[in-house]
Design a protein around this motif. Structure first.
Motif, PDB file in Angstrom:
ATOM      1  N   ASP A  63       0.738  -1.223   0.318  1.00 44.38           N
ATOM      2  CA  ASP A  63       0.063  -0.067   0.108  1.00 44.38           C
ATOM      3  C   ASP A  63       0.781   1.553  -0.355  1.00 44.38           C
ATOM      4  O   ASP A  63       0.681   2.729   0.245  1.00 44.38           O
ATOM      5  CB  ASP A  63      -1.131   0.512   1.247  1.00 44.38           C
ATOM      6  N   LYS A  64       2.307   1.142   0.134  1.00 45.49           N
ATOM      7  CA  LYS A  64       2.876   2.427  -0.162  1.00 45.49           C
ATOM      8  C   LYS A  64       3.488   2.452  -1.691  1.00 45.49           C
ATOM      9  O   LYS A  64       3.522   1.671  -2.810  1.00 45.49           O
ATOM     10  CB  LYS A  64       4.450   2.008   0.446  1.00 45.49           C
ATOM     11  N   PHE A  65       3.715   3.868  -1.887  1.00 42.90           N
ATOM     12  CA  PHE A  65       3.420   4.139  -3.091  1.00 42.90           C
ATOM     13  C   PHE A  65       5.532   4.377  -3.119  1.00 42.90           C
ATOM     14  O   PHE A  65       6.451   4.925  -2.520  1.00 42.90           O
ATOM     15  CB  PHE A  65       3.392   5.497  -3.459  1.00 42.90           C
ATOM     16  N   ILE A  66       6.111   4.452  -4.545  1.00 44.40           N
ATOM     17  CA  ILE A  66       7.691   4.280  -4.377  1.00 44.40           C
ATOM     18  C   ILE A  66       8.157   4.387  -5.370  1.00 44.40           C
ATOM     19  O   ILE A  66       7.274   4.648  -6.597  1.00 44.40           O
ATOM     20  CB  ILE A  66       7.644   2.542  -4.126  1.00 44.40           C
ATOM     21  N   ILE A  67       8.936   4.950  -5.684  1.00 44.59           N
ATOM     22  CA  ILE A  67       9.493   5.216  -6.907  1.00 44.59           C
ATOM     23  C   ILE A  67      10.920   5.474  -7.367  1.00 44.59           C
ATOM     24  O   ILE A  67      11.759   5.204  -6.165  1.00 44.59           O
ATOM     25  CB  ILE A  67       9.343   6.675  -6.782  1.00 44.59           C
ATOM     26  N   THR A  68      11.684   4.790  -8.779  1.00 40.20           N
ATOM     27  CA  THR A  68      12.624   4.546  -9.060  1.00 40.20           C
ATOM     28  C   THR A  68      12.817   6.090  -8.868  1.00 40.20           C
ATOM     29  O   THR A  68      13.293   7.261  -9.336  1.00 40.20           O
ATOM     30  CB  THR A  68      12.903   4.119 -10.181  1.00 40.20           C
ATOM     31  N   LYS A  69      14.489   5.781  -8.909  1.00 40.27           N
ATOM     32  CA  LYS A  69      15.670   7.188  -9.370  1.00 40.27           C
ATOM     33  C   LYS A  69      15.667   7.565 -10.795  1.00 40.27           C
ATOM     34  O   LYS A  69      15.993   8.604 -10.703  1.00 40.27           O
ATOM     35  CB  LYS A  69      17.120   6.275  -8.972  1.00 40.27           C
ATOM     36  N   ASN A  70      15.458   6.414 -11.745  1.00 32.47           N
ATOM     37  CA  ASN A  70      14.931   7.521 -12.828  1.00 32.47           C
ATOM     38  C   ASN A  70      13.737   8.448 -13.178  1.00 32.47           C
ATOM     39  O   ASN A  70      13.858   9.542 -13.825  1.00 32.47           O
ATOM     40  CB  ASN A  70      14.281   6.800 -14.432  1.00 32.47           C
TER      41      ASN A  70
END
Length: 313
Positions: free
Chosen positions: A293-300
């Protein structure tokens, strides 16, 4: 209630048969009434009388399920009542069936007349007025006709004073292809009224994915919306609904997850959706793992000024 809606609504019907019957009655009768028995079974009413009121709940009397009629009166808040709001559909189908049925029957008559085998019998020196002679002659003709009808190779014996001549019929009538076109026209009219793409009805494979998507959007989703709204209003209290408790109806997924893998990766890695939200959109249940349920994001997808000073945690 989850078990009743998804597995066994009542002792005599599975969930798939139950909902198939609901949709059939909803289309055919323009309405469908579902009641709950004292044993919490969900039953589809075959007949009922609705008494409408302006300021209070409507009542349902004479509710009949197969061969049993309830003596009690059901209030609107106690039942699941669905309306299709397409009263002209039944009239359209009945009218088309009458018109197309008459036309197809006429075309079949033309086709039989066109392919009919006709023959003449010439008689010379035969007393046709004698009853015995007529009977013997008719029996001979019947046997000869039966032989021609049943056998691929038939020999007709020649009789003195008796000549059999088969006549070819050149009457122009409807072909089988024309009859099929008329039948397809009937199906096309009904499919359009229900929002079903014509390509799916005829089994065409060109752009089948697009046709399937249109079928889900314009035909299936309106039914699911009606059912969802009614179940939310009847099975969930107002305060619970406002707190986030809702009925979730998932339509059949026709996409391959492996084909969606790249798109799913972009949706999650960009921080636009959580992994549980993606699971729901893909037609699967949510996971109990709180990390999904957590938002994740890549370094790109980090900001440019964050990358200039080096990597950040």
């Amino acid at each position: 209630m989850y078990y009743r809606l998804n597995v066994r609504p009542n002792p005599n019907m599975s969930a798939s048969h139950f909902w198939q019957t609901v949709i059939y009655k909803l289309i055919h009768d323009n309405e469908c009434l579902i009641i709950k028995s004292d044993s919490d079974d969900l039953l589809i009413a075959d007949d009922f009388t609705r008494i409408e009121y302006g300021l209070v709940e409507d009542l349902f009397q004479g509710v009949t399920v197969k061969n049993f009629t309830f003596q009690r009166t059901f209030r609107m808040g106690e039942v699941v009542y669905l309306e299709y709001d397409n009263e002209r559909l039944s009239k359209l189908i009945d009218g088309l069936f009458t018109d197309y049925g008459s036309l197809i029957g006429r075309l079949f008559e033309f086709q039989k007349h066109k392919n009919q085998i006709r023959a003449t019998v010439d008689m010379e020196g035969v007393n046709a007025k004698d009853p015995r002679t007529q009977e013997r002659l008719q029996n001979f003709i019947n046997r000869m006709y039966q032989s021609i009808k049943e056998k691929a190779f038939a020999i007709v014996p020649q009789q003195k004073g008796f000549t059999y001549n088969e006549q070819s019929l050149s009457t122009q009538g409807a072909s089988v292809e024309e009859i099929n076109k008329i039948t397809n026209g009937f199906l096309d009219q009904v499919a359009r009224a229900l929002g079903i793409p014509i390509a799916l009805v005829h089994g065409e494979m060109a752009d089948v994915e697009k046709a399937t998507r249109n079928f889900m959007t314009f035909c299936i989703d309106p039914f699911l919306k009606k059912i969802k709204d009614e179940l939310d209003g009847k099975f969930i209290a107002k305060k619970d609904y406002l707190a986030g408790t809702k009925v979730d109806i998932r339509r059949i997924s026709y996409s391959n997850l492996f084909d969606l893998a790249t798109a799913i990766d972009k949706l999650v890695s960009s921080g636009t959706f959580t992994r549980n939200e993606v699971r729901e959109e893909a037609g699967h249940e949510r996971s109990d793992d709180p990390n999904l349920d957590k938002f994740i994001i890549t370094k790109n997808y980090q900001k440019a000024n964050e990358l200039e000073g080096g990597e950040n945690e």
